[in-house]
Design a protein around this motif. Structure first.
Motif, PDB file in Angstrom:
ATOM      1  N   LYS A  93      -2.932 -63.169  88.681  1.00  0.00           N
ATOM      2  CA  LYS A  93      -2.350 -63.091  89.933  1.00  0.00           C
ATOM      3  C   LYS A  93      -1.441 -62.015  90.136  1.00  0.00           C
ATOM      4  O   LYS A  93      -1.208 -61.015  91.024  1.00  0.00           O
ATOM      5  N   GLU A  94      -0.481 -61.830  88.969  1.00  0.00           N
ATOM      6  CA  GLU A  94       0.655 -60.657  88.704  1.00  0.00           C
ATOM      7  C   GLU A  94      -0.272 -59.315  89.130  1.00  0.00           C
ATOM      8  O   GLU A  94       0.228 -58.546  89.674  1.00  0.00           O
ATOM      9  N   GLN A  95      -1.393 -59.410  88.259  1.00  0.00           N
ATOM     10  CA  GLN A  95      -1.840 -57.775  88.120  1.00  0.00           C
ATOM     11  C   GLN A  95      -2.728 -57.705  89.639  1.00  0.00           C
ATOM     12  O   GLN A  95      -2.545 -56.487  90.075  1.00  0.00           O
ATOM     13  N   ALA A  96      -3.312 -58.621  90.045  1.00  0.00           N
ATOM     14  CA  ALA A  96      -3.706 -58.446  91.563  1.00  0.00           C
ATOM     15  C   ALA A  96      -2.630 -58.249  92.657  1.00  0.00           C
ATOM     16  O   ALA A  96      -2.793 -57.425  93.491  1.00  0.00           O
ATOM     17  N   LYS A  99      -1.586 -54.569  91.985  1.00  0.00           N
ATOM     18  CA  LYS A  99      -2.933 -53.707  92.372  1.00  0.00           C
ATOM     19  C   LYS A  99      -2.884 -53.642  94.061  1.00  0.00           C
ATOM     20  O   LYS A  99      -3.214 -52.546  94.695  1.00  0.00           O
ATOM     21  N   GLN A 100      -2.596 -54.518  94.649  1.00  0.00           N
ATOM     22  CA  GLN A 100      -2.515 -54.756  96.219  1.00  0.00           C
ATOM     23  C   GLN A 100      -1.410 -53.851  96.566  1.00  0.00           C
ATOM     24  O   GLN A 100      -1.559 -53.297  97.714  1.00  0.00           O
ATOM     25  N   GLN A 101      -0.219 -54.112  95.947  1.00  0.00           N
ATOM     26  CA  GLN A 101       0.833 -53.247  96.479  1.00  0.00           C
ATOM     27  C   GLN A 101       0.665 -51.599  96.305  1.00  0.00           C
ATOM     28  O   GLN A 101       1.045 -50.795  96.909  1.00  0.00           O
ATOM     29  N   GLU A 102      -0.072 -51.367  95.231  1.00  0.00           N
ATOM     30  CA  GLU A 102      -0.314 -50.152  94.931  1.00  0.00           C
ATOM     31  C   GLU A 102      -1.417 -49.498  95.831  1.00  0.00           C
ATOM     32  O   GLU A 102      -1.400 -48.494  96.577  1.00  0.00           O
ATOM     33  N   LEU A 103      -2.365 -50.141  96.296  1.00  0.00           N
ATOM     34  CA  LEU A 103      -3.341 -49.882  97.469  1.00  0.00           C
ATOM     35  C   LEU A 103      -2.780 -49.721  98.805  1.00  0.00           C
ATOM     36  O   LEU A 103      -3.170 -49.156  99.695  1.00  0.00           O
TER      37      LEU A 103
END
Length: 106
Positions: A93-96, A99-103
């Motif tokens: 969940k943390e990695q997701a 990744k969502q913030q980066e996108l």
């Protein structure tokens, strides 16, 4: 219906006591009125409880409270496995989120 199959040399009183104990186990596991759907829903719990009552074809001298204790026990390995699984889920969940913030920044 509960059926017990024995041989001619078995003690009928012990057999009847075994049937009574199994009936109590079924009532305890299902906890409400007993019907086919509840028995199917609780099939594994019933099988584990029956295994505590009868081992290798012979009745164990256990009570209903002992059966409850044995079947409700949880192992250290099971807890450890659940903790590992939960940590993996949290990490994913943390990695997701990262990744969502980066996108979102792009």
């Amino acid at each position: 219906y509960l059926v017990i199959i024995t041989n001619r040399t078995s003690n009928i009183l012990e057999d009847l006591e075994t049937l009574r104990l199994i009936a109590k186990v079924v009532q305890d596991v299902c906890q409400t009125s007993i019907d086919e759907a509840l028995v199917i829903k609780n099939a594994f719990d019933l099988i584990f409880a029956f295994d505590e009552v009868i081992s290798f074809g012979y009745r164990e001298s256990v009570t209903l409270s002992q059966i409850k204790t044995y079947t409700e026990m949880d192992s250290h390995e099971e807890k450890l496995h659940q903790m590992i699984q939960q940590s993996k889920i949290n990490e994913a969940k943390e990695q997701a989120k990262k990744k969502q913030q980066e996108l979102a920044k792009q």
